[in-house]
Design a protein around this motif. Structure first.
Motif, short mmCIF file in Angstrom:
data_model
loop_
_atom_site.label_atom_id
_atom_site.label_comp_id
_atom_site.label_asym_id
_atom_site.label_seq_id
_atom_site.Cartn_x
_atom_site.Cartn_y
_atom_site.Cartn_z
N LEU A 18 46.29 -42.21 -34.31
CA LEU A 18 46.91 -40.91 -34.51
C LEU A 18 45.99 -39.85 -33.93
O LEU A 18 44.76 -40.03 -33.91
CB LEU A 18 47.13 -40.61 -36.00
N ARG A 19 46.58 -38.75 -33.51
CA ARG A 19 45.77 -37.60 -33.10
C ARG A 19 46.18 -36.40 -33.95
O ARG A 19 47.34 -35.98 -33.93
CB ARG A 19 45.95 -37.27 -31.62
N ALA A 60 30.92 -39.27 -39.78
CA ALA A 60 30.59 -40.09 -40.94
C ALA A 60 30.44 -41.53 -40.48
O ALA A 60 31.13 -41.97 -39.55
CB ALA A 60 31.68 -39.96 -41.99
N ASP A 61 29.56 -42.27 -41.14
CA ASP A 61 29.33 -43.67 -40.75
C ASP A 61 30.62 -44.48 -40.79
O ASP A 61 30.82 -45.38 -39.98
CB ASP A 61 28.30 -44.29 -41.68
N GLY A 65 32.58 -44.70 -33.96
CA GLY A 65 33.12 -45.67 -33.02
C GLY A 65 34.63 -45.76 -33.04
O GLY A 65 35.22 -46.39 -32.15
N ARG A 66 35.27 -45.13 -34.03
CA ARG A 66 36.74 -45.18 -34.12
C ARG A 66 37.36 -43.79 -33.95
O ARG A 66 38.46 -43.68 -33.41
CB ARG A 66 37.16 -45.76 -35.47
N PHE A 67 36.69 -42.77 -34.42
CA PHE A 67 37.22 -41.40 -34.35
C PHE A 67 36.44 -40.59 -33.33
O PHE A 67 35.23 -40.78 -33.15
CB PHE A 67 37.09 -40.70 -35.71
N THR A 68 37.12 -39.69 -32.67
CA THR A 68 36.46 -38.70 -31.82
C THR A 68 37.00 -37.32 -32.16
O THR A 68 38.16 -37.18 -32.54
CB THR A 68 36.67 -38.99 -30.33
N ASN A 83 41.40 -43.89 -33.95
CA ASN A 83 41.80 -45.20 -33.44
C ASN A 83 41.39 -46.28 -34.43
O ASN A 83 40.57 -46.05 -35.31
CB ASN A 83 41.15 -45.46 -32.09
N SER A 84 41.98 -47.45 -34.26
CA SER A 84 41.66 -48.60 -35.12
C SER A 84 41.72 -48.22 -36.59
O SER A 84 40.80 -48.52 -37.36
CB SER A 84 40.27 -49.15 -34.76
#
Length: 116
Positions: A18-19, A60-61, A65-68, A83-84
């Motif tokens: 989702l964005r 946040a940890d 690697g999944r959110f930008t 993502n993911s």
């Protein structure tokens, strides 16, 4: 006072994307930083991602690697690309602006539900 309106939430299956968008009524460049927070039922609100005026980001940890997070100063909008997605990402997501180390008033947020 700058008003922030979140949008883009919804129901998505685990592993999906989702964005989220955060539209400001005035220039977001006036803020030292913009952040995305989330609050799950029965839990405290937590900071998920932050982007400084200069573009530096921090996460946040649990979402690294999944959110930008990104910002479009010309559109006065901040985005959170997710993502993911996992069921534990289910929460109401809020954006906010920071000035002199203080966050502003909270908007209504946008609901994100990750479920099969």
């Amino acid at each position: 006072q700058v008003h922030l309106v979140e949008s883009g939430g919804g129901l998505v299956q685990p592993g999906g994307s989702l964005r989220l968008s955060c539209a400001a009524s005035e220039s977001i460049f006036s803020f030292d930083a913009m952040g995305w927070f989330r609050q799950a039922p029965g839990k405290q609100r937590e900071l998920v991602a932050v982007i400084s005026r200069g573009g530096s980001t921090n996460f946040a940890d649990s979402v690294k690697g999944r959110f930008t997070i990104s910002r479009d100063n010309a559109k006065n909008t901040v985005y959170l690309q997710m993502n993911s997605l996992k069921p534990e990402d289910t929460a109401v997501y809020y954006c906010n602006g920071q000035t002199t180390f203080a966050w502003g008033d909270w908007g209504q947020g946008t609901q994100v539900t990750v479920s099969s």
